[in-house]
Design a protein around this motif. Structure first.
Motif, PDB file in Angstrom:
ATOM      1  N   UNK A 178       1.498  -0.825  -0.488  1.00 35.51           N
ATOM      2  CA  UNK A 178       0.360  -0.047   0.289  1.00 35.51           C
ATOM      3  C   UNK A 178       1.260   0.861  -0.038  1.00 35.51           C
ATOM      4  N   UNK A 179       2.203   1.662   0.141  1.00 35.38           N
ATOM      5  CA  UNK A 179       3.105   2.374   0.554  1.00 35.38           C
ATOM      6  C   UNK A 179       3.246   2.965  -1.288  1.00 35.38           C
ATOM      7  N   UNK A 180       4.440   3.782  -1.229  1.00 38.68           N
ATOM      8  CA  UNK A 180       4.275   4.650  -1.881  1.00 38.68           C
ATOM      9  C   UNK A 180       5.778   3.597  -3.161  1.00 38.68           C
ATOM     10  N   UNK A 181       6.090   1.923  -2.345  1.00 43.47           N
ATOM     11  CA  UNK A 181       7.469   1.861  -3.438  1.00 43.47           C
ATOM     12  C   UNK A 181       6.861   1.379  -4.997  1.00 43.47           C
ATOM     13  N   UNK A 182       8.244   1.185  -5.046  1.00 45.00           N
ATOM     14  CA  UNK A 182       7.935   0.918  -6.744  1.00 45.00           C
ATOM     15  C   UNK A 182       8.460  -0.481  -7.061  1.00 45.00           C
ATOM     16  N   UNK A 183       7.561  -0.884  -8.245  1.00 46.75           N
ATOM     17  CA  UNK A 183       6.783  -2.314  -8.596  1.00 46.75           C
ATOM     18  C   UNK A 183       8.015  -3.541  -8.633  1.00 46.75           C
ATOM     19  N   UNK A 184       9.561  -2.459  -8.835  1.00 39.91           N
ATOM     20  CA  UNK A 184      10.563  -3.352  -9.131  1.00 39.91           C
ATOM     21  C   UNK A 184      10.816  -3.641  -7.486  1.00 39.91           C
ATOM     22  N   UNK A 185      10.676  -3.040  -6.408  1.00 41.54           N
ATOM     23  CA  UNK A 185      11.511  -2.682  -5.447  1.00 41.54           C
ATOM     24  C   UNK A 185       9.965  -4.072  -4.789  1.00 41.54           C
ATOM     25  N   UNK A 186       9.649  -4.094  -4.723  1.00 43.56           N
ATOM     26  CA  UNK A 186       8.026  -5.021  -4.263  1.00 43.56           C
ATOM     27  C   UNK A 186       8.207  -5.929  -4.992  1.00 43.56           C
ATOM     28  N   UNK A 187       8.182  -6.438  -6.098  1.00 40.79           N
ATOM     29  CA  UNK A 187       8.820  -7.758  -6.908  1.00 40.79           C
ATOM     30  C   UNK A 187      10.152  -8.314  -5.732  1.00 40.79           C
ATOM     31  N   UNK A 188      11.218  -7.777  -5.982  1.00 37.95           N
ATOM     32  CA  UNK A 188      12.095  -7.904  -5.255  1.00 37.95           C
ATOM     33  C   UNK A 188      12.021  -8.308  -3.533  1.00 37.95           C
ATOM     34  N   UNK A 189      11.300  -8.135  -2.898  1.00 38.30           N
ATOM     35  CA  UNK A 189      10.902  -8.153  -1.463  1.00 38.30           C
ATOM     36  C   UNK A 189       9.337  -9.699  -1.276  1.00 38.30           C
ATOM     37  N   UNK A 190       9.382  -9.814  -2.709  1.00 38.52           N
ATOM     38  CA  UNK A 190       8.824 -10.944  -2.810  1.00 38.52           C
ATOM     39  C   UNK A 190       9.414 -12.025  -2.647  1.00 38.52           C
ATOM     40  N   UNK A 191      10.632 -11.958  -2.740  1.00 37.47           N
ATOM     41  CA  UNK A 191      11.301 -12.476  -3.152  1.00 37.47           C
ATOM     42  C   UNK A 191      12.434 -13.233  -1.852  1.00 37.47           C
ATOM     43  N   UNK A 192      12.135 -12.155  -0.467  1.00 37.03           N
ATOM     44  CA  UNK A 192      13.398 -11.958   0.269  1.00 37.03           C
ATOM     45  C   UNK A 192      12.571 -13.117   1.645  1.00 37.03           C
ATOM     46  N   UNK A 193      13.768 -13.997   1.500  1.00 35.84           N
ATOM     47  CA  UNK A 193      13.484 -14.714   2.509  1.00 35.84           C
ATOM     48  C   UNK A 193      14.198 -14.807   3.955  1.00 35.84           C
ATOM     49  N   UNK A 194      14.209 -13.772   4.158  1.00 41.47           N
ATOM     50  CA  UNK A 194      15.019 -13.895   5.420  1.00 41.47           C
ATOM     51  C   UNK A 194      12.973 -13.916   6.441  1.00 41.47           C
ATOM     52  N   UNK A 195      13.684 -14.777   7.879  1.00 40.90           N
ATOM     53  CA  UNK A 195      13.245 -14.770   8.573  1.00 40.90           C
ATOM     54  C   UNK A 195      13.537 -14.397  10.381  1.00 40.90           C
ATOM     55  N   UNK A 196      14.773 -14.075  10.308  1.00 38.83           N
ATOM     56  CA  UNK A 196      14.876 -13.517  11.352  1.00 38.83           C
ATOM     57  C   UNK A 196      16.036 -12.936  11.113  1.00 38.83           C
ATOM     58  N   UNK A 197      15.722 -11.508  11.608  1.00 39.43           N
ATOM     59  CA  UNK A 197      16.803 -10.381  11.693  1.00 39.43           C
ATOM     60  C   UNK A 197      16.923  -9.768  13.272  1.00 39.43           C
TER      61      UNK A 197
END
Length: 447
Positions: free
Chosen positions: A174-193
């Motif tokens: 829902x934020x202003x992130x561009x599509x390339x950022x959304x697509x990149x974050x969909x691939x994010x595998x992080x479960x622990x930070x």
């Protein structure tokens, strides 16, 4: 002087716009007045408000409304996509203006001198922030294959980085992130930070609101070890003297004593852990080594000689921003600032904001900074210390940039880009979708 005082401001972030506002509110703004041109290397204004604030912080971005009220004043012109010193130099500026104010901020990562910082998987936080904020001059993709991630630092940038890594892409859509950022974050595998700070809860530099926001996500379980809650006399004095520090410490205490829930992504806040080495194999990050620290009575810490290795596959260094050296101006490499006296580098040349004081303090502190610099400028003007420009006519600047072949944007161009981005977001029910490529920004601006 029978013509307006001509001032160039290099940088259109809060520091530059607050300097313009201070000039317009000064006595010098009376007849014959002040004429201000703001130069910005990006096609769009507002600096780190556009490219340095996480997209899920709409309240902070609301400051743009206040900045617009200044930028819209008729005494101000905006020249976007104009780079100092490649498109115009300090000597060029002094041809057109009585005074030049540099408000170029800090865009680079401060160096962290520990082994392993050059390994693949070791990143500066600023580069990651620019990526998720749609900066046109960084790659369009980001490697997000690490399941366990370390973030070094206990400031708001560290929180932003950790939160973006721990949230899901759909939370941020829902934020202003561009599509390339959304697509990149969909691939994010992080479960622990894992976020690491070398001192204790009273010394953390988080803003209370930003810290509490970590716990608002339905996908992030924030975890604090009770052993990391410790205070000495110096820490207690800090809490008593600083309401924000007390609120941060109180929040961390509450999280340390509660039961750990079952949200899918875990975000650990580790205190009293000083990073000493980023561990690698075959050139790739495979871990982080920290030394346990302890308070020394003054609020500072010392090493205990107890080390721990953490299983992480990437490390983000959020240990502070650093300013770029500016051509023709002195520079203090240690502090990353331009040496000055009350903002005065020399008569007719001034600095304000982070390039002046370093990347510390909140946006509000920049107003006082600008007022001091503008006072120095006006004092020099009153004393007759500002050399008269040889080409003070406003149209001389336009002709110069046209002759150089600089494709620049204007305030009206920014509004066209703004409307274009909002139109891109409207079908999705979003406030806007950022245009990322520089050429796309220029085209939408009608540059």
């Amino acid at each position: 002087m029978t013509r307006p005082l001509r001032v160039a401001i290099v940088g259109s972030g809060p520091a530059g716009i607050y300097a313009a506002d201070a000039l317009l509110k000064s006595d010098a703004a009376q007849d014959p007045g002040v004429s201000i041109d703001i130069f910005e290397r990006m096609p769009a204004p507002f600096g780190l408000i556009r490219y340095g604030v996480a997209p899920d912080h709409p309240r902070i971005k609301g400051i743009i409304t206040a900045l617009h009220q200044v930028l819209d004043k008729p005494q101000i012109r905006l020249f976007g996509n104009v780079d100092y010193p490649n498109d115009l130099t300090l000597d060029d500026l002094h041809q057109f203006y009585d005074a030049v104010v540099f408000a170029t901020g800090a865009n680079a990562d401060r160096a962290l001198d520990i082994p392993g910082v050059d390994l693949d998987g070791s990143y500066g936080a600023a580069d990651f922030v620019f990526w998720y904020d749609g900066h046109p001059d960084v790659p369009r993709t980001w490697p997000l294959t690490a399941r366990k991630v370390a973030v070094l630092g206990v400031g708001n940038v560290a929180l932003d980085v950790a939160r973006i890594l721990a949230k899901t892409a759909d939370e941020l859509l829902p934020t202003e992130i561009p599509d390339n950022v959304y697509q990149g974050l969909k691939q994010n595998e992080a479960v622990e930070v894992h976020v690491f700070g070398r001192r204790g809860p009273a010394q953390a530099k988080f803003s209370p609101m930003e810290l509490r926001e970590l716990d608002h996500s339905p996908n992030i379980e924030v975890i604090v070890d009770p052993e990391d809650i410790d205070y000495d006399e110096g820490s207690i004095a800090t809490r008593r003297a600083n309401k924000q520090a007390d609120m941060v410490a109180s929040t961390l205490e509450k999280w340390a004593i509660r039961d750990v829930g079952d949200r899918p992504h875990r975000l650990h806040l580790h205190l009293f852990e000083s990073p000493v080495e980023i561990l690698g194999e075959d050139g790739q990050v495979v871990g982080l080594r920290t030394e346990r620290t302890e308070l020394d009575g003054t609020g500072n810490v010392r090493g205990t000689g107890v080390f721990r290795d953490w299983d992480v596959q990437s490390v983000y260094r959020a240990v502070g921003y650093y300013s770029e050296e500016l051509a023709k101006l002195p520079f203090d490499v240690e502090s990353g600032t331009v040496p000055h006296e009350a903002g005065r580098v020399e008569p007719a040349t001034y600095v304000t904001g982070w390039i002046k004081r370093g990347p510390v303090g909140l946006i509000g502190h920049t107003k006082g900074d600008a007022n001091e610099t503008v006072a120095s400028l006006l004092a020099d003007h009153a004393a007759g210390l500002l050399p008269a420009p040889t080409q003070p006519e406003p149209e001389a600047v336009d002709a110069f940039l046209a002759e150089r072949g600089v494709r620049y944007t204007t305030r009206d161009g920014w509004y066209r880009l703004d409307a274009h981005e909002r139109a891109l977001g409207e079908p999705q029910g979003r406030e806007r979708v950022k245009v990322v490529p520089r050429e796309g920004m220029l085209d939408a601006s009608g540059a």
